[in-house]
Scaffold this active site. Structure first.
Site, PDB file in Angstrom:
ATOM      1  N   GLU A 171     -71.104 -20.574 -16.432  1.00 16.70           N
ATOM      2  CA  GLU A 171     -69.744 -20.608 -15.872  1.00 16.70           C
ATOM      3  C   GLU A 171     -69.173 -22.029 -15.790  1.00 16.70           C
ATOM      4  OE1 GLU A 171     -70.108 -18.367 -12.200  1.00 16.70           O
ATOM      5  OE2 GLU A 171     -70.926 -16.640 -13.254  1.00 16.70           O
ATOM      6  N   ASN A 212     -73.226 -19.035 -20.768  1.00 16.38           N
ATOM      7  CA  ASN A 212     -73.037 -17.707 -20.175  1.00 16.38           C
ATOM      8  C   ASN A 212     -71.830 -17.749 -19.246  1.00 16.38           C
ATOM      9  OD1 ASN A 212     -74.178 -15.011 -19.599  1.00 16.38           O
ATOM     10  ND2 ASN A 212     -74.605 -15.812 -17.538  1.00 16.38           N
ATOM     11  N   HIS A 248     -68.645  -8.409 -16.340  1.00 17.03           N
ATOM     12  CA  HIS A 248     -68.284  -7.875 -15.019  1.00 17.03           C
ATOM     13  C   HIS A 248     -66.880  -7.265 -15.123  1.00 17.03           C
ATOM     14  CE1 HIS A 248     -71.767  -9.421 -12.952  1.00 17.03           C
ATOM     15  NE2 HIS A 248     -71.575 -10.614 -13.490  1.00 17.03           N
ATOM     16  N   GLU A 279     -74.627  -9.400 -17.977  1.00 18.11           N
ATOM     17  CA  GLU A 279     -74.522  -9.012 -16.564  1.00 18.11           C
ATOM     18  C   GLU A 279     -73.576  -7.822 -16.385  1.00 18.11           C
ATOM     19  OE1 GLU A 279     -73.556 -12.340 -13.983  1.00 18.11           O
ATOM     20  OE2 GLU A 279     -74.811 -13.728 -15.119  1.00 18.11           O
ATOM     21  N   ASP A 281     -71.537  -4.813 -15.301  1.00 15.31           N
ATOM     22  CA  ASP A 281     -71.327  -3.829 -14.237  1.00 15.31           C
ATOM     23  C   ASP A 281     -69.834  -3.513 -14.179  1.00 15.31           C
ATOM     24  OD1 ASP A 281     -70.360  -6.044 -12.799  1.00 15.31           O
ATOM     25  OD2 ASP A 281     -71.964  -6.012 -11.316  1.00 15.31           O
TER      26      ASP A 281
HETATM   27  O1  9MR Z   1     -75.894 -11.053  -7.929  1.00 17.37           O
HETATM   28  C1  9MR Z   1     -75.962 -12.358  -7.410  1.00 17.37           C
HETATM   29  C2  9MR Z   1     -75.813 -12.310  -5.896  1.00 17.37           C
HETATM   30  O2  9MR Z   1     -76.932 -11.671  -5.303  1.00 17.37           O
HETATM   31  C3  9MR Z   1     -75.640 -13.719  -5.354  1.00 17.37           C
HETATM   32  O3  9MR Z   1     -75.384 -13.648  -3.953  1.00 17.37           O
HETATM   33  C4  9MR Z   1     -74.499 -14.394  -6.069  1.00 17.37           C
HETATM   34  C5  9MR Z   1     -74.269 -15.809  -5.562  1.00 17.37           C
HETATM   35  O4  9MR Z   1     -73.108 -16.344  -6.106  1.00 17.37           O
HETATM   36  O5  9MR Z   1     -74.789 -14.443  -7.450  1.00 17.37           O
HETATM   37  C6  9MR Z   1     -74.853 -13.177  -8.026  1.00 17.37           C
HETATM   38  O6  9MR Z   1     -75.067 -13.245  -9.416  1.00 17.37           O
HETATM   39  C7  9MR Z   1     -74.056 -13.907 -10.175  1.00 17.37           C
HETATM   40  C8  9MR Z   1     -74.754 -14.522 -11.380  1.00 17.37           C
HETATM   41  O7  9MR Z   1     -75.819 -15.329 -10.974  1.00 17.37           O
HETATM   42  C9  9MR Z   1     -73.791 -15.301 -12.230  1.00 17.37           C
HETATM   43  N1  9MR Z   1     -72.649 -14.490 -12.613  1.00 17.37           N
HETATM   44  C10 9MR Z   1     -71.979 -13.782 -11.524  1.00 17.37           C
HETATM   45  C11 9MR Z   1     -72.992 -12.964 -10.738  1.00 17.37           C
HETATM   46  C12 9MR Z   1     -72.299 -12.117  -9.679  1.00 17.37           C
HETATM   47  O8  9MR Z   1     -71.682 -12.951  -8.738  1.00 17.37           O
END
Ligand code: 9MR
Length: 364
Positions: A171, A212, A248, A279, A281
């Site tokens: 990101e 990513n 997402h 990722e 969903d």
């Molecule tokens: O799913 C993850 C969640 O449990 C954490 O609290 C969060 C913190 O920002 O990160 C989530 O995973 C993220 C991933 O690492 C990067 N892309 C976005 C995902 C969803 O926020």
């Protein structure tokens, strides 16, 4: 082999994608008996063409036997949802703790699963000692660069040989296509991205190294900016090997067509990169209803078919698979139900849709 996979998936565009159901569209050939394969798992249906993965919540994995069994049976790849992130692996400066991630990797090995690494460099989930040190001025740019180099080297080296794809940087571009304004950019300047890839490659020369991000599934200002970044990195001979579109989605927003996803991924593949959906969903405004669940199935379908239509999209990962454990309700007020299975691990239409797409793609 490749051609027939594309043809099989392309056929889906005219049929299952539009209808987003197990039933053939009017006028399309009826699937062979068993094509809906209600009892076959995703990993079984995907066979050799594709790794089908999930993010794994370490706490759920250790406490919930049903969850654990489903991770093993359904998926051929796992990604640690949180336990490879910097705040977890180095909560105290200089004290590395890979215990939780090592547990997941050991279990994955036993289950014949591959592991995606996530993530070496992000602006979130950084250890407090690091962010507060930078904010207070105790850590200057020179020291920060050394800290980052050590982190990437330590972590990539620890997992060397056990990770097939690493999300090296996560990101780093914002939705307008500009470099994301983070501590890394502000302190180190734009060269931090090339440095991160070089350090990761030195530490684990065999892992495929990925960029990513979210909102880069189709062609957009943001994915254009990634394409320009990749060209720039390759021109500097930086070892970047892959591009991951997170996937997402939300049913209240527009969906791409699968061909748009494939076209976008194809731009990166033309530069020599692998691609992946990392990722996936599809969230919705609560409560759920049958229409939203059907739209959700279509969202999952678009991402999977986009990957199958591309030439070098070799892994498709969902960001969790049951609504029992999901990041969505905690981040988006009033939204949820983003996963393939409900809170009781019952299959939703999205799960059946992915089964159907994989079954059709496998009949070549
Ligand atoms: O799913 C993850 C969640 O449990 C954490 O609290 C969060 C913190 O920002 O990160 C989530 O995973 C993220 C991933 O690492 C990067 N892309 C976005 C995902 C969803 O926020």
């Amino acid at each position: 082999m490749k051609v027939s996979r594309v043809v099989a998936a392309a056929g889906l565009l005219a049929g299952a994608l539009v209808v987003a159901s197990l039933l053939p569209a009017a006028g399309s050939p009826a699937p062979a008996a068993g094509a809906s394969s209600p009892d076959r798992t995703l990993r079984d249906l995907a066979g050799r063409h594709l790794l089908v993965g999930t993010a794994v919540d370490h706490a759920a994995y250790t406490s919930d036997a049903t969850y654990r069994a489903r991770v093993s049976s359904e998926f051929s790849s796992i990604t640690a949802e949180n336990v490879m992130k910097w705040e977890v692996v180095e909560p105290v400066r200089g004290q590395l703790d890979f215990t939780a991630a090592d547990q997941l990797i050991a279990a994955a090995r036993k289950n014949g699963q591959q592991v995606r690494g996530h993530t070496l460099l992000w602006h979130n989930q950084l250890p407090a000692w690091l962010t507060s040190g930078v904010e207070s001025g105790d850590i200057d740019a020179t020291e920060l660069r050394g800290i980052l180099r050590k982190h990437i080297t330590d972590e990539a080296r620890h997992f060397r040989g056990r990770i097939y794809q690493w999300d090296v940087v996560n990101e780093v571009i914002d939705d307008d296509g500009r470099p994301r304004d983070t501590l890394w950019l502000r302190e180190l300047g734009p060269g931090y991205i090339a440095d991160a890839f070089r350090w990761a490659h030195q530490a684990d020369p065999k892992a495929k190294l990925f960029l990513n991000d979210y909102n880069v599934e189709g062609v957009s200002a943001k994915s254009d900016a990634y394409l320009a970044l990749v060209k720039d990195l390759l021109a500097q001979r930086v070892p970047v090997h892959g591009f991951g579109a997170q996937g997402h989605y939300g049913v209240q927003y527009g969906l791409h067509a699968a061909s748009d996803v494939a076209t976008n991924l194809g731009r990166f593949e033309a530069l020599g990169l692998e691609t992946a959906i990392t990722e996936a969903d599809v969230r919705m405004l609560m409560p759920t209803d049958t229409v939203k669940l059907q739209a959700q199935a279509q969202g999952y379908s678009v991402l999977l078919q986009g990957c199958l239509l591309a030439k070098r999209c070799n892994s498709f990962t969902v960001w969790g698979f049951t609504d029992k454990y999901s990041w969505v309700p905690g981040f988006f007020d009033g939204e949820g139900a983003a996963n393939l299975l409900d809170e009781n691990f019952a299959a939703k239409p999205g799960y059946r849709e992915l089964q159907a797409v994989l079954a059709l793609a496998g009949r070549r």
